[in-house]
Every structure is written in structure tokens, then in C-alpha cells.
Design an enzyme around this catalytic site. Sequence first.
Site, PDB file in Angstrom:
ATOM      1  N   THR A  59      -4.056   2.006  -2.119  1.00 40.75           N
ATOM      2  CA  THR A  59      -3.562   0.642  -2.308  1.00 40.75           C
ATOM      3  C   THR A  59      -4.122  -0.008  -3.567  1.00 40.75           C
ATOM      4  O   THR A  59      -5.203   0.336  -4.024  1.00 40.75           O
ATOM      5  CB  THR A  59      -3.945  -0.234  -1.084  1.00 40.75           C
ATOM      6  OG1 THR A  59      -3.365  -1.515  -1.228  1.00 40.75           O
ATOM      7  CG2 THR A  59      -5.442  -0.376  -0.927  1.00 40.75           C
ATOM      8  N   GLY A 107       1.520  -1.552   4.633  1.00 47.48           N
ATOM      9  CA  GLY A 107       1.915  -2.719   5.428  1.00 47.48           C
ATOM     10  C   GLY A 107       0.793  -3.653   5.818  1.00 47.48           C
ATOM     11  O   GLY A 107       0.939  -4.413   6.779  1.00 47.48           O
ATOM     12  N   THR A 128       0.901  -1.136   0.000  1.00 50.04           N
ATOM     13  CA  THR A 128       0.000   0.000   0.000  1.00 50.04           C
ATOM     14  C   THR A 128       0.940   1.185   0.000  1.00 50.04           C
ATOM     15  O   THR A 128       2.146   1.014   0.037  1.00 50.04           O
ATOM     16  CB  THR A 128      -0.884  -0.162   1.261  1.00 50.04           C
ATOM     17  OG1 THR A 128      -1.657  -1.325   1.073  1.00 50.04           O
ATOM     18  CG2 THR A 128      -1.748   1.003   1.570  1.00 50.04           C
TER      19      THR A 128
HETATM   20  N1  GLY Z   1      -5.188  -3.861   1.126  1.00 55.32           N
HETATM   21  C1  GLY Z   1      -4.665  -3.287   2.287  1.00 55.32           C
HETATM   22  C2  GLY Z   1      -5.677  -2.656   3.165  1.00 55.32           C
HETATM   23  O1  GLY Z   1      -6.611  -2.079   2.662  1.00 55.32           O
HETATM   24  O2  GLY Z   1      -5.588  -2.708   4.362  1.00 55.32           O
END
Ligand code: GLY
Length: 573
Positions: free
Chosen positions: A403, A477, A385
Site C-alpha cells: 500500500t 480496502g 492498497t
Molecule cells: N493503509 C492501509 C492499511 O495498511 O491497512
Amino acid sequence: MRKYYPFYCLAALLFFSCNATKQATQQSININPYQYSGNKKIVASNGAVVSAHPLASKVGVEILKQGGNAVDAAIATQLALAVVYPNAGNLGGGGFLVARLSNGQLKAIDYREMAPSSAHRDMYLNKNGDPLFEKSQEGHLSSGVPGTVAGLFASYAYAKLPFEKLIQPAIDLAEKGFCITEREARSFNSLQTALIKYNTVMPAFVKTEWKKGDTLIQIDLANTLKRIRDHGQAGFYEGETARLIVAEMKRGNGIITLEDLKNYKAKERVPHSFNYKEYKIIGMPMPSSGGLLLNQMMKMIEDRNIGSMGFLSPQSIQLMTEVERRAFADRARYMGDADFYKVPVAELISDSYLKSRMQSYNTNKATPSSEILPGKIAGYESEETTHLSVLDKDGNAVAVTTTLNDSYGSKTVVGGAGFFLNDEMDDFSIKPGMPNMYGAVGGEANAIYPGKRMLSSMTPTIVLKDNYPYLVVGTPGGTTIPTSVFQTLVDILEFNMSTEDAVWKAKFHHQWLPDEISIERAIPETTREALRKMGYTLKERGPIGRTEVIKMLPGKKMEAVADVRGDDSAEGY
Ligand code: GLY
């Protein structure tokens, strides 16, 4: 190059230049994308931007210099990241923006991806009910309807400059190219097999071998950006770009339709705010678990005098681990898109509830996760992200985390449109109790439903002191995001650490399941041994997050720190 340096540069740790000599005169703003440097820490008087890539941070600062505010800079920086940082910067993904405007208003904009209209809860299960992770994690079927472009336009309501000015640097970077860093070259090289597998039209990233200093030119992406410049949000969700997305879906058995794209809307939400000692902390509400988790964790430590325990002491790691464990158990059970599932937010943050959660906390030994069920009241996600923090001289503060989910998302680039699509569908709970790609479990609250937004961990956060921006914080992360933000706040607010120590020094993470503390290598052996004696399982892993912080110093100077774990760069003037 000197003239591109910020007002006061404390540490220029990175320098990038192209293999072939290029002219620097062709860009819309005063940045040379063929030869540039990045700073890990700066102090500025007028405005600061920290992001995952030096060119994107520089674009943000140039926009501030042209009279834009922090929202203008955040929009331009995100657009630039979509070009120069394609593994997480994006047009084909989603994100969240948290802002404190100079008039004191607090804003939260949700541009999380949503499940397509024909998505259904069992779409990633085979006929025996077993999960089909390869479908939820890569390729066309893993993509939710992208939210980023709608989010940029929703944010634009609070910007000042013409949108064309904000998008032109990204168009130039895509059309005329920029030289890639060593990290990017390695990353593109490791991507080649997946690119060939998941693409029907070979994108600009396909090449036998990328090297540091190679120039990346993305003509299809430049044309998509021009359509957005010329037609606004409709330049992405309708017309040629939408047609290209749907054609790509058809070639790869994806399910996003023209209607899904046309129906996508970014949503303004009420930020998740809470007080911690003399500070007010502003975070993202559902569908991000970030704000609520941070609230639970901060409140569970508030009256425990953690400041006296010391940074990375076994006692402070133990306390933080135990509150992380309890908060993440609640995440698995109760958190999801609140437009579809009643999330008991008030109960989860009530003093009595949080006190009862800590009753089983024992300062001498670990509480096994098997004994910490979700509280009685009424996953790892992607590591890839990206976060950016912006602060301007008028007190506008913006924290944005966006992300594609996994690095380069679904690995599918929309043929003819030049951008990666997300694989965010894997952030739903594809089967109750079954961990997703990074180990996070969930249930009914986060089950797939058409139009629903998948639960996120992204935690863009602003801390106010005396009602004025004090910290702008965030990180990528996956599930380590809320715990890294938690740690960064504890480091600065409780251990009185310098901003760079809070960002650069070792991090750790616990998420209830699996029952282990993930630690970075720099955690000392004496601390490890003390924790093992208390019954903790430790698992060393690679870098945790890429935290970007701006801190307001006395005299309204802005200290911006970029993480040393990546090419991240802090710029200002
Ligand atoms: N795909 C990472 C999040 O949205 O937490």
C-alpha cells in the site's frame, strides 16, 4: 496474442491496446504491453498469479515459466505493479508478505513503513490540540519511511532466480512504456490538481487529458529501478535514490532523513496462525491487525452453524456484523506495533474471552456499538492498497498486500526518482479517539513514536487443508480488508460457494464505529428490510475491495479468480 494466454482460459473479459501502433519486440519477456488482455478466471496446472493489473500478473507467470518459484513471481509482480499500477503498486510505500514454502515453512515478512526519527505523537495537532488532517493525509509530512524495497530483498531470501531477471520486466515497462486502461486514464485525470499542488518537480503523470490506450513512459522510475538492480537495497536506501528522496523532503518540509532511510529494515515475523475446523489459517501478525482480527471473527462464528444460514441471509449478515463489531472495538483499543506496545494477543484470541464477547449477541436485534466497548482484559484506512496471490506447482503459496495508503499515497512523486511516496502516517492514531481519514479510531497502542510502524488492516492470508495450500486470499480496502477476507473464507468454507461467487458477489462491512453496516448495491432489498427491522443502520457505498483468490482444486489444478471490481487479472499456465 494467443500464445500469451494461460493454459486454460475460462473468461477473458478485458482487452487493452494502445492508441498508436507499437512494436512488441522490445521487452525482456514475452508480453506485449501495447496490446494485452486480462482474465477474470483461469485454471492452471503449473502456476497462477492474480493481481490488480493484467501486465503485472503476466510478468509473474513469465517468471514462473522461467523456473522461478512463487516468491520470485511475487517479487516480479510487485515490481511490475510499481510501474503499471501507480495508485497502489509502489516503491515508496510498504506491505506484508505471508508465505507457505514447499518445505512446509511458514513465513511473514513485515515491510510496513515506519515513523521517521523526528516524528512525535502530536505532530499532526495544532496548538489547540485539533488534528491537522491535511498534513497527515497528503504531501511530504504524511510519508513514513518506505519499506517496500527492503521487503522485496527480505523476500528474495526464498527466491531462486537472479534478482536482475525479476526486476528487468519492470524496468522495461517503465522505460518503454505500456498502454493504460480506461480506469487508469480516469484515475490519472482525477489526480491532476493534487499532482500540481503536492509536487515541486512535475512527474510523468501530469498531462492535460489522459485517454484509454495512451502510452505511459516513466524514465525517472526506470532509472531508480536500474539503481536497485545494480546496487540492491542500497540502490534505494542509500546513494542517488536516497539523496533524491531527502532533497524532495527538504523542498516540501518533509522529515525523512538519510539516516532514516539507511536504518530501515524489513522484519521477519512469526505468522499469526490458527485452526478453523479442518483448516489451518496463516495470516499477518502485528503491525497488521489483519491476522488477529480474522482469527477473532472466525472463532466467534465457528460453533454457530453459519453454513445453514445461507449467503447474504439476514441471519448470516447479522452474525458476521456482530463479530466484526466486537473485533474492531478491540482493534481500536489494543492493536498497534507490538515492538512498541504490548498487544495482548493470547488474551484476545482465548476461547473464554471470545465466548464472553458473544454473550451479548442477540439473534433478534442489533447490539449498539455504544454497548460494545473494547473487551476487558489485561478506522477506515485507505481503500487503495493492492493484493496479489501466487501459487506454484511445488506448493509454494505467497500472499502479498502492499500500500501507499491513500490512492497515490501523499500525491508527491520524488523529483527525479519517479515514484509516489506513501501517506501512511495517517494510519497512526494522530489523536486518541479521533477517526482517521476513513473513520478508524485508535489510542495509545497506535500513537506515533519514532521508528514505530503504524497499525495496518492488510490481511494477506493462506489457508491450508491437510497441510497443503488450499486458498491464497487477500484484498485492498482499508478497514474493509479483514472483513472482506473473513467473508470470502466464510463463503468458500461454510457456504460452499464457487470461488468466483465468493469474489464477485456482494460484500458488506461493519467496523464498530461508525455504527452502521456498509453494503454494496447488490444486497437484496428483502435482506436490507429484515436487517433494518433488527435495528441495523445500512449505508450503501461503492465497491468493497478487490479480492484475489487462488484455490487448489482436486488433481492439483489451480483455480485463480480476479475481482470484477477493477482491471484485476488472473493468469497462469
Ligand atoms: N493503509 C492501509 C492499511 O495498511 O491497512
